[in-house]
Design a protein around this motif. Structure first.
Motif, mmCIF file in Angstrom:
data_model
loop_
_atom_site.group_PDB
_atom_site.id
_atom_site.type_symbol
_atom_site.label_atom_id
_atom_site.label_comp_id
_atom_site.label_asym_id
_atom_site.label_seq_id
_atom_site.Cartn_x
_atom_site.Cartn_y
_atom_site.Cartn_z
ATOM 1 N N VAL A 153 0.839 -1.202 0.000
ATOM 2 C CA VAL A 153 0.000 0.000 0.000
ATOM 3 C C VAL A 153 0.877 1.256 0.000
ATOM 4 O O VAL A 153 0.588 2.237 -0.704
ATOM 5 N N ALA A 154 1.970 1.227 0.763
ATOM 6 C CA ALA A 154 2.889 2.370 0.802
ATOM 7 C C ALA A 154 3.525 2.608 -0.561
ATOM 8 O O ALA A 154 3.682 3.755 -1.003
ATOM 9 N N PHE A 155 3.878 1.539 -1.257
ATOM 10 C CA PHE A 155 4.480 1.669 -2.584
ATOM 11 C C PHE A 155 3.466 2.227 -3.586
ATOM 12 O O PHE A 155 3.826 3.042 -4.450
ATOM 13 N N MET A 156 2.223 1.790 -3.490
ATOM 14 C CA MET A 156 1.174 2.316 -4.378
ATOM 15 C C MET A 156 1.000 3.814 -4.138
ATOM 16 O O MET A 156 0.857 4.598 -5.090
ATOM 17 N N THR A 157 1.012 4.218 -2.884
ATOM 18 C CA THR A 157 0.879 5.641 -2.551
ATOM 19 C C THR A 157 2.060 6.431 -3.098
ATOM 20 O O THR A 157 1.887 7.521 -3.670
ATOM 21 N N GLU A 158 3.262 5.885 -2.952
ATOM 22 C CA GLU A 158 4.455 6.549 -3.484
ATOM 23 C C GLU A 158 4.370 6.684 -4.988
ATOM 24 O O GLU A 158 4.741 7.726 -5.557
ATOM 25 N N TRP A 159 3.885 5.645 -5.667
ATOM 26 C CA TRP A 159 3.746 5.686 -7.124
ATOM 27 C C TRP A 159 2.808 6.818 -7.533
ATOM 28 O O TRP A 159 3.101 7.595 -8.453
ATOM 29 N N LYS A 160 1.673 6.937 -6.837
ATOM 30 C CA LYS A 160 0.708 7.985 -7.175
ATOM 31 C C LYS A 160 1.296 9.372 -6.941
ATOM 32 O O LYS A 160 1.080 10.293 -7.739
ATOM 33 N N GLU A 161 2.043 9.536 -5.849
ATOM 34 C CA GLU A 161 2.666 10.829 -5.555
ATOM 35 C C GLU A 161 3.691 11.184 -6.623
ATOM 36 O O GLU A 161 3.793 12.333 -7.053
ATOM 37 N N ASN A 162 4.464 10.193 -7.065
ATOM 38 C CA ASN A 162 5.463 10.442 -8.111
ATOM 39 C C ASN A 162 4.795 10.878 -9.405
ATOM 40 O O ASN A 162 5.285 11.775 -10.097
ATOM 41 N N LYS A 163 3.682 10.243 -9.752
ATOM 42 C CA LYS A 163 2.984 10.597 -10.999
ATOM 43 C C LYS A 163 2.421 12.003 -10.931
ATOM 44 O O LYS A 163 2.421 12.741 -11.922
#
Length: 301
Positions: A288-298
């Motif tokens: 879940v943390a990685f998914m959140t990081e991915w969205k923030e990066n995008k």
């Protein structure tokens, strides 16, 4: 025409290790490679010609089974993820991030816990031993081989040599975990520069500045590399992160919705497995943390 493997690339030269062993031959690449937009890489299996001055020319690059961009290595097939159990402490979030990137590039992974000799006595040491045992059980259950080592005491090195034999191995892990010490212990006579953890920063300094393949006694090669230092998810799609968690990937076909993100959808096989205790909470939380990081990066880019 002799053949070999490029074991080092430095300052425009390629050092080719002959398949029969011996000292690597210092070679230049053919000009045609540049015209084609090709570049020989460490790990490439090549044909080369020898010149009168004892040097050589890389004439042909054989097809690659894999190619990493960072670090630039060809034909690697096993990533050796080195994590210390003390100074720095074992960080499962970072381990899972490494595993996502390794799964994404299609390599198998071997997890190596180091610095067993540094575990203190008393309650703190008992806690560390429990954490290590739980981590070993978790990642073994997922399908990863896990080894525990001490470079200084020689513990686990025979098992590690056996696991590395026959592979082009990429060494990875945060600075200060003992990667160079481990390679020095594996290859007698080798003296890679090592660096202890800085008391001020709480982390080590990078000591490896170029990619080089080191011939192992068991028949494989180890790439001691400065790469894998920038682990972000920019090159991954949001649907790819889940496929890089092995225990998620094997269950995702049973999810009700195609493209399930495993975060909120009804009849999600991954969420159901987590509730049943079949998927570790730490692994799911990191996902879940990685998914959140991915969205923030995008959003940022």
């Amino acid at each position: 025409m002799p053949e070999g493997i490029i074991v080092k690339a430095l300052s425009g030269y390629y050092y080719v290790q002959d398949e029969n062993g011996g000292e690597p031959v210092q070679c230049r690449g053919r000009g045609i490679f540049k015209k084609r937009g090709e570049s020989p890489l460490v790990g490439d299996r090549v044909a080369y010609s020898e010149t009168d001055n004892g040097e050589g020319t890389v004439e042909a690059i054989h097809s690659r089974s894999s190619q990493l961009v960072r670090p630039p290595v060809a034909n690697a097939d096993l990533a050796v993820l080195v994590f210390s159990v003390v100074r720095p402490e074992l960080n499962l979030g970072l381990l899972d991030k490494f595993l996502v990137h390794i799964e994404h590039v299609g390599l198998d992974a071997l997890i190596v816990f180091t610095k067993l000799d540094r575990i203190p006595d008393g309650e703190e040491g008992e806690r560390i031993l429990r954490d290590v045992a739980e981590a070993e059980a978790l990642y073994s259950s997922i399908g990863y081989q896990v080894l525990k080592t001490s470079a200084h005491r020689g513990e686990g090195l025979d098992e590690l040599r056996a696991a590395l034999a026959g592979h082009i191995n990429v060494l990875a892990g945060q600075s200060g975990v003992g990667k160079s010490s481990l390679v020095n212990a594996l290859v007698p006579g080798l003296r890679l520069e090592t660096n202890e953890i800085s008391d001020k920063l709480g982390r080590g300094k990078h000591t490896t500045r170029h990619v080089e393949l080191i011939l192992l006694a068991g028949g494989g090669y180890m790439a001691d590399t400065p790469g894998f230092s920038q682990l972000d998810f920019n090159e991954l799609g949001i649907d790819e992160i889940g496929t890089c968690f092995r225990e998620f990937a094997e269950r995702s076909s049973s999810c009700k919705f195609r493209g399930c993100t495993h975060t909120h959808e009804p009849q999600c096989a991954v969420l159901e497995a987590k509730e049943q205790g079949l998927i570790a909470v730490s692994r799911y939380d990191n996902y879940v943390a990685f998914m959140t990081e991915w969205k923030e990066n995008k959003r940022r880019y």
